[in-house]
Design an enzyme around this catalytic site. Structure first.
Site, short mmCIF file in Angstrom:
data_model
loop_
_atom_site.label_atom_id
_atom_site.label_comp_id
_atom_site.label_asym_id
_atom_site.label_seq_id
_atom_site.Cartn_x
_atom_site.Cartn_y
_atom_site.Cartn_z
N GLU A 191 -2.09 -5.30 -3.75
CA GLU A 191 -1.16 -4.53 -2.92
C GLU A 191 -0.08 -5.42 -2.31
O GLU A 191 1.10 -5.07 -2.27
CB GLU A 191 -1.93 -3.81 -1.80
CG GLU A 191 -2.77 -2.65 -2.30
CD GLU A 191 -3.64 -2.03 -1.22
OE1 GLU A 191 -3.86 -0.82 -1.28
OE2 GLU A 191 -4.09 -2.75 -0.30
N ASP B 184 0.83 -1.19 0.00
CA ASP B 184 0.00 0.00 0.00
C ASP B 184 0.88 1.26 0.00
O ASP B 184 0.65 2.20 -0.76
CB ASP B 184 -0.90 -0.05 1.24
CG ASP B 184 -1.77 1.18 1.38
OD1 ASP B 184 -2.83 1.22 0.73
OD2 ASP B 184 -1.39 2.10 2.14
MN MN Z 1 -5.81 -2.69 1.20
#
Ligand code: MN
Length: 239
Positions: free
Chosen positions: A133, A61
């Site tokens: 991610e 992220d």
């Molecule tokens: Mn996430």
């Protein structure tokens, strides 16, 4: 659930993302949902044999945010902070990431517990985008920021068709053209294809009678935005 076939298939995923892991366990972890880890470890335990992707997702992220911020910062030299933030949010939001992940067929590689599998977890945007991610986090850990950047550029930032990023391309192109001595500029519709309910329009950005960008989209405006983005790349000498 056939665990073995997942492990075999991971090399296909590596080919698709264009990155081969040195540490294959990292890739497996990136693909392991907590429901699978829980089922196979007996209890959720970070020291268990199966680790879930959550820590890699946390890392991925941040990597994604950093790379996309850098990209937007340089691509839009005059864009104010508020707009940059909105653009970035639209690029790395759950539906956008899930779409990029589905383009890779990533959902096929996720290790899910039976419960999640039975309730459609493999189709869920929230899980698919989290795995995307985690995958980015895993590439970063295994190969460093340059490899992570390449994967992000090719599979996230390149997925621009219909994305918010095109919203300001027309404005930006107009600014570029106004500051140079060219005479005429216009958008031209270059055709359409598909049935009425799924029509795709084609547009061209034409500068002094020369096509400098072409685009496709669900609406005329979207096609023009894409043509504008290509024209910007060309005028800036990227293509
Ligand atoms: Mn996430």
């Amino acid at each position: 659930m056939e665990i073995i076939s997942f492990h075999k298939d991971n090399s296909i995923l590596e080919k698709k993302i264009g990155y081969e892991f040195k540490n294959k366990d990292l890739l497996i972890t990136a693909l392991t949902h907590s429901s699978f880890a829980n089922e196979h470890n007996g209890s959720k335990n970070i020291n268990g044999r199966h680790k879930d992707y959550e820590r890699l997702e946390f890392l991925g992220d941040a990597v994604l945010e950093m790379i996309s911020s850098d990209y937007l910062f340089h691509r839009n030299p005059d864009m104010p902070e508020g707009k940059l933030t909105k653009l970035r949010a639209s690029m790395v939001c759950e539906p956008a990431l899930a779409r990029c992940a589905r383009d890779l067929g990533l959902e096929q590689f996720i290790l899910l517990g039976k419960g999640e599998e039975n309730t459609g977890g493999r189709e869920r945007d929230s899980i698919i985008s989290d795995v995307m991610e985690a995958l980015i986090g895993a590439v970063y850990l295994d190969g460093g920021i340059e490899h992570a950047k390449t994967v992000i550029f090719e599979h996230v930032l390149d997925d621009l068709n219909g994305n918010e990023i095109f919203k300001d391309s027309k404005t930006l192109l107009q600014e570029i053209i106004q500051s140079s001595p060219f005479d005429t500029f216009e958008y031209r519709m270059a055709g359409e294809e598909g049935p009425d309910h799924a029509k795709v329009f084609m547009a061209e950005a034409v500068l002094d009678g020369k096509v400098i960008g072409a685009g496709k989209g669900r609406t005329k405006k979207a096609a023009e935005q894409m043509a504008a983005a290509e024209a910007i790349d060309r005028l800036k000498g990227k293509k």
